[in-house]
Design a protein around this motif. Structure first.
Motif, PDB file in Angstrom:
ATOM      1  N   ARG A 194       0.824  -1.212   0.000  1.00  0.00           N
ATOM      2  CA  ARG A 194       0.000   0.000   0.000  1.00  0.00           C
ATOM      3  C   ARG A 194       0.860   1.265   0.000  1.00  0.00           C
ATOM      4  NH1 ARG A 194      -5.536  -0.871   1.369  1.00  0.00           N
ATOM      5  NH2 ARG A 194      -5.715   1.329   1.796  1.00  0.00           N
ATOM      6  N   GLY A 195       2.138   1.111   0.205  1.00  0.00           N
ATOM      7  CA  GLY A 195       3.034   2.271   0.261  1.00  0.00           C
ATOM      8  C   GLY A 195       4.276   1.790   0.966  1.00  0.00           C
ATOM      9  N   TYR A 196       5.434   2.153   0.427  1.00  0.00           N
ATOM     10  CA  TYR A 196       6.644   1.558   1.013  1.00  0.00           C
ATOM     11  C   TYR A 196       7.784   2.545   1.002  1.00  0.00           C
ATOM     12  CZ  TYR A 196       6.236   0.573  -3.959  1.00  0.00           C
ATOM     13  OH  TYR A 196       5.985   0.687  -5.295  1.00  0.00           O
ATOM     14  N   ASP A 197       7.450   3.872   0.972  1.00  0.00           N
ATOM     15  CA  ASP A 197       8.590   4.788   1.001  1.00  0.00           C
ATOM     16  C   ASP A 197       9.101   5.000   2.420  1.00  0.00           C
ATOM     17  OD1 ASP A 197       6.851   6.837   1.910  1.00  0.00           O
ATOM     18  OD2 ASP A 197       6.396   7.382  -0.163  1.00  0.00           O
ATOM     19  N   SER A 198       8.237   4.832   3.406  1.00  0.00           N
ATOM     20  CA  SER A 198       8.690   4.885   4.796  1.00  0.00           C
ATOM     21  C   SER A 198       7.673   4.162   5.679  1.00  0.00           C
ATOM     22  CB  SER A 198       8.874   6.330   5.249  1.00  0.00           C
ATOM     23  OG  SER A 198       7.746   7.091   4.888  1.00  0.00           O
ATOM     24  N   VAL A 199       8.145   3.751   6.826  1.00  0.00           N
ATOM     25  CA  VAL A 199       7.327   2.909   7.714  1.00  0.00           C
ATOM     26  C   VAL A 199       7.604   3.346   9.145  1.00  0.00           C
ATOM     27  CG1 VAL A 199       6.882   0.512   8.421  1.00  0.00           C
ATOM     28  CG2 VAL A 199       7.610   0.982   6.112  1.00  0.00           C
ATOM     29  N   GLY A 200       6.628   3.177  10.023  1.00  0.00           N
ATOM     30  CA  GLY A 200       6.879   3.512  11.425  1.00  0.00           C
ATOM     31  C   GLY A 200       5.932   2.805  12.368  1.00  0.00           C
ATOM     32  N   VAL A 201       6.354   2.734  13.644  1.00  0.00           N
ATOM     33  CA  VAL A 201       5.514   2.116  14.676  1.00  0.00           C
ATOM     34  C   VAL A 201       5.530   2.974  15.930  1.00  0.00           C
ATOM     35  CG1 VAL A 201       5.718  -0.318  13.987  1.00  0.00           C
ATOM     36  CG2 VAL A 201       7.534   0.712  15.363  1.00  0.00           C
ATOM     37  N   ALA A 202       4.460   2.893  16.711  1.00  0.00           N
ATOM     38  CA  ALA A 202       4.438   3.503  18.052  1.00  0.00           C
ATOM     39  C   ALA A 202       3.841   2.473  18.991  1.00  0.00           C
ATOM     40  CB  ALA A 202       3.609   4.780  18.053  1.00  0.00           C
ATOM     41  N   PHE A 203       4.523   2.224  20.097  1.00  0.00           N
ATOM     42  CA  PHE A 203       4.024   1.258  21.085  1.00  0.00           C
ATOM     43  C   PHE A 203       3.924   1.947  22.441  1.00  0.00           C
ATOM     44  CE2 PHE A 203       6.334  -1.504  18.011  1.00  0.00           C
ATOM     45  CZ  PHE A 203       5.236  -2.245  17.584  1.00  0.00           C
ATOM     46  N   LEU A 204       2.889   1.555  23.186  1.00  0.00           N
ATOM     47  CA  LEU A 204       2.768   2.065  24.547  1.00  0.00           C
ATOM     48  C   LEU A 204       3.610   1.177  25.450  1.00  0.00           C
ATOM     49  CD1 LEU A 204      -1.074   2.821  24.778  1.00  0.00           C
ATOM     50  CD2 LEU A 204       0.809   4.398  24.284  1.00  0.00           C
ATOM     51  N   ARG A 205       4.524   1.822  26.197  1.00  0.00           N
ATOM     52  CA  ARG A 205       5.406   1.091  27.111  1.00  0.00           C
ATOM     53  C   ARG A 205       5.256   1.728  28.482  1.00  0.00           C
ATOM     54  NH1 ARG A 205       8.659  -2.782  26.774  1.00  0.00           N
ATOM     55  NH2 ARG A 205      10.482  -1.642  27.537  1.00  0.00           N
ATOM     56  N   PRO A 206       5.509   0.989  29.555  1.00  0.00           N
ATOM     57  CA  PRO A 206       5.338   1.569  30.895  1.00  0.00           C
ATOM     58  C   PRO A 206       6.113   2.873  31.052  1.00  0.00           C
ATOM     59  CG  PRO A 206       5.845  -0.781  31.021  1.00  0.00           C
ATOM     60  CD  PRO A 206       5.944  -0.393  29.579  1.00  0.00           C
ATOM     61  N   GLU A 207       7.290   2.961  30.404  1.00  0.00           N
ATOM     62  CA  GLU A 207       8.108   4.184  30.568  1.00  0.00           C
ATOM     63  C   GLU A 207       7.713   5.304  29.593  1.00  0.00           C
ATOM     64  OE1 GLU A 207       9.146   1.221  29.548  1.00  0.00           O
ATOM     65  OE2 GLU A 207      10.488   1.399  27.826  1.00  0.00           O
ATOM     66  N   GLY A 208       6.765   5.037  28.715  1.00  0.00           N
ATOM     67  CA  GLY A 208       6.315   6.100  27.796  1.00  0.00           C
ATOM     68  C   GLY A 208       6.121   5.569  26.393  1.00  0.00           C
ATOM     69  N   MET A 209       6.037   6.500  25.460  1.00  0.00           N
ATOM     70  CA  MET A 209       5.757   6.154  24.064  1.00  0.00           C
ATOM     71  C   MET A 209       7.051   5.680  23.369  1.00  0.00           C
ATOM     72  SD  MET A 209       3.117   6.422  21.944  1.00  0.00           S
ATOM     73  CE  MET A 209       2.039   7.810  22.349  1.00  0.00           C
ATOM     74  N   TYR A 210       6.992   4.522  22.749  1.00  0.00           N
ATOM     75  CA  TYR A 210       8.138   4.025  21.964  1.00  0.00           C
ATOM     76  C   TYR A 210       7.840   4.332  20.500  1.00  0.00           C
ATOM     77  CZ  TYR A 210      11.479   0.770  19.851  1.00  0.00           C
ATOM     78  OH  TYR A 210      12.498   0.221  19.106  1.00  0.00           O
ATOM     79  N   LEU A 211       8.703   5.098  19.860  1.00  0.00           N
ATOM     80  CA  LEU A 211       8.459   5.486  18.461  1.00  0.00           C
ATOM     81  C   LEU A 211       9.670   5.113  17.613  1.00  0.00           C
ATOM     82  CD1 LEU A 211       6.562   7.296  16.535  1.00  0.00           C
ATOM     83  CD2 LEU A 211       8.229   9.089  17.000  1.00  0.00           C
ATOM     84  N   LEU A 212       9.426   4.457  16.495  1.00  0.00           N
ATOM     85  CA  LEU A 212      10.526   4.195  15.554  1.00  0.00           C
ATOM     86  C   LEU A 212      10.000   4.354  14.146  1.00  0.00           C
ATOM     87  CD1 LEU A 212      13.542   3.362  15.361  1.00  0.00           C
ATOM     88  CD2 LEU A 212      12.747   1.033  14.946  1.00  0.00           C
ATOM     89  N   ARG A 213      10.710   5.177  13.367  1.00  0.00           N
ATOM     90  CA  ARG A 213      10.295   5.408  11.972  1.00  0.00           C
ATOM     91  C   ARG A 213      11.525   5.244  11.080  1.00  0.00           C
ATOM     92  NH1 ARG A 213       7.237  11.073  13.026  1.00  0.00           N
ATOM     93  NH2 ARG A 213       9.315  11.555  13.807  1.00  0.00           N
TER      94      ARG A 213
END
Ligand code: AGP
Length: 622
Positions: free
Chosen positions: A27-46
């Motif tokens: 559906r689109g593959y120029d960039s990808v990212g995730v956000a997860f809720l973790r006890p210490e806060g928001m985990y973001l990776l793009r």
């Protein structure tokens, strides 16, 4: 178009979110990212690049664990391809993360207002206004994340599908949509999930719920799915069996999606005609349009709107309906039609053709047709897609989900549906020549075996592709039913091999394009089986041959001769011998040749066949 995936569970969701993004890559593959809720806060990776690159980075960093997360695969519209423009986007206070498909039309105004209120923007995207609007709603008394999303979406105009998480609301995803598709599901192994595409959750969801326009849904571990404003029972009543099965999305032994979709066409086309065509009594049944058949048959004229490959299938379809049912048919590029002033009314029929059922240009064209009072029909491959929902009636291709950006089995499926429709209209309107219609119906029932036979040319076609892979341009010529296939072949070669390929009507060659012929230029010619047309095309072949061009003929007989007595073999550098079929079905039966040629060229050039540069599977923006 972009992809959205989200999951909440009592168990770790990180591996399934990453796997979901791999499935959504097309559906689109120029960039990808995730956000997860973790006890210490928001985990973001793009990351810039496809999902597999993000997965590698996650591996290097050490996979986090989380019970709630969202992810996104992007095809850039607002803002260039960069890590900071990749989704998820965070609110200024970094407590809210959002993934979004679609376009926010009023984002400039919202952005200016939010900046004036002290919000900080870190990307060039339209999306970033959403987490900031959610943050603002939460700061101003929204009782829940759901209320905040409701407040935020009330300010935005445009097409969207969004999924939102917040570190202040653990284990909750709130999602909303308007026009862009979004489907939620209950997982067979516990938890709930959502995606922009049913195929992405095929191996996880036991039941699914398709979100309607302007609906907001909350996904929670404790109480599953809840649609805003509906009681639990009403939400549960909307759960359905998934229409895509895990085996429909498996790659099997093929190396690429495109190869799989080309070589399984005998099976997919068998599904297209199953229980619809009966050669014994020469009957055709298309249940989806039975209710409106008489109105279609009595209409003043048919207009077909489509883009890209679907447009070329429509060109073949128009010819089929005109020739078999003797009804006037016009084909329009959807993006042009949507902003034209068509002469349409109650007596007219407009058919939107779209594999994905999501193409915004087609949606806009159909909206206009509806406003003008025409009967609006759809031919699509995707159950409950935007186009399937907006039309009065329609026909599904049933070729199974198509993932490769270069459309293949959808094209052959679309032309097959048009052939069935033409036969049906010929019979319903008692028009045309019955024996011609019956003979077409017989031939339609043989499509799977004929396509199978065409696929046997694979080795020859691949060898030819290797020979011409380094050409700087390629021409395609066709006449009659061969022209839509020539156009489709040129599109396939252009989009995945990046070779400058153009198609012309064979008769058009001498009016200009012949200037491009020089020694060695490959010219793919679809040779008709109709004797009159064949003579004309063979004289074009001769014109190319005598100027040193390398003709690659697609013909059912290698010894067919032109008016001068020279055979096609005498004047061609290559002849790809395909099974005989009446020209009406040539676009379906010979389609694998141009598809395999494009695939062979792309592979010989080392291109990424399934993820060609700058493209995405369907275009959900205008
Ligand atoms: C085909 O190979 C293309 N990638 C593209 O032209 C496509 O056919 C077009 O965007 C229309 O898509 P649709 O059928 O999903 O509406």
């Amino acid at each position: 178009m972009c992809g959205i995936f989200g999951r909440v569970s009592t168990k770790d969701v990180v591996p399934s979110v990453v796997a979901g993004l791999r499935q959504l890559d097309y559906r689109g593959y120029d960039s990808v990212g995730v956000a997860f809720l973790r006890p210490e806060g928001m985990y973001l990776l793009r990351n810039v690049g496809p999902a597999v690159d993000l997965e590698r980075r996650l591996q290097l960093k050490g996979f986090p664990t989380s019970t709630c997360g969202i992810g996104h695969t992007r095809w850039a519209t607002h803002g260039g391809v960069s890590e900071r423009n990749a989704h998820p986007h965070l609110s200024s206070n970094e407590r809210v993360a959002v993934v979004h498909n679609g376009t926010i039309e009023n984002y400039q105004r919202l952005r200016t207002e939010l900046i004036a209120l002290g919000h900080v923007f870190r990307s060039d995207t339209d999306t970033e206004v959403i987490p900031n609007l959610v943050q603002r709603a939460l700061e101003h008394g929204a009782a829940s994340l759901e209320d905040a999303v409701a407040e935020a979406t009330s300010h935005i105009h445009g097409a969207y599908a969004v999924a939102v998480i917040s570190i202040d609301h653990p284990n909750v995803i709130v999602a909303a949509r308007n026009s862009s598709p979004l489907v939620a599901g209950m997982c067979t192994d516990g938890g709930v999930l959502l995606a922009s595409d049913e195929a992405a959750i095929a191996d996880l969801a036991g039941s699914i719920l398709r979100l309607g326009d302007n609906e907001i849904i909350t996904l929670r571990i404790q109480d599953g799915l809840t649609i805003r404003g509906q009681d639990k029972r009403a939400t549960l009543a909307r759960l359905q069996q998934p229409s895509v099965r895990a085996e429909d999305v498996a790659l099997g032994d093929f190396e690429t999606r495109m190869a799989q979709e080309i070589f399984t066409q005998p099976l997919s086309l068998a599904a297209t005609i199953r229980s619809r065509v009966n050669p014994k009594d020469h009957s055709v049944r298309l249940g989806g349009i039975e209710r409106v058949l008489q109105r279609v048959s009595d209409c003043r004229g048919i207009t077909i709107v489509a883009c890209g490959t679907s447009y070329y299938a429509a060109l073949a379809g128009a010819r089929l309906i005109e020739s078999l049912a003797r009804m006037p048919v016009h084909v329009k590029e959807a993006s042009e039609f949507a902003y034209s002033d068509p002469i349409l009314g109650y007596q007219d029929v407009v058919i939107g053709v779209s594999q994905s059922g999501e193409t915004m240009d087609v949606i806009k064209a159909l909206e206009l047709a509806k406003v003008r009072g025409a009967l609006v029909l759809g031919i699509t491959n995707t159950n409950a897609s935007a186009i399937a929902r907006m039309v009065s009636a329609g026909v599904y291709l049933r070729v199974g989900p198509e993932f490769a950006v270069a459309s293949t089995k959808a094209f052959s499926g679309q032309v097959t549906v048009f052939a069935m429709l033409a036969a049906l209209l010929a019979e319903a309107g008692k028009r045309g020549v019955p024996t011609k219609t019956w003979s077409l119906i017989d031939d339609i029932s043989r499509i799977p075996e004929l396509v199978d036979e065409t696929l046997l040319t694979h080795e020859t076609v691949t060898r030819i592709a290797r020979t011409y892979a380094h050409c700087k341009r390629m021409l395609f010529l066709g006449k009659g039913y061969g022209l839509p296939l020539a156009l489709e072949g040129a599109l396939k070669v252009t989009e995945i091999a990046y070779i400058d390929a153009t198609a012309y009507g064979a008769g058009q060659l001498k009016h200009g394009p012949i200037a491009l012929i020089e020694p060695g230029v490959p010219v793919v010619v679809i040779v008709p089986n109709d004797a009159t047309l064949r003579t004309k095309v063979l004289s074009s072949v001769h014109e190319v041959y005598s100027r040193g061009g390398s003709v690659i003929a697609v013909a059912s007989d290698a010894v067919m001769a032109g008016e001068d007595g020279q055979t096609i073999t005498d004047t061609s550098a290559e002849v790809i011998v395909v099974p005989y079929v009446k020209d009406e079905l040539a676009p379906v039966v010979y389609a694998p040749v141009v598809q395999m040629l494009a695939l062979g060229l792309a592979e010989a050039l080392g291109r990424n066949v399934d993820q060609p540069r700058n493209l995405a599977k369907s275009v959900t923006v205008e």
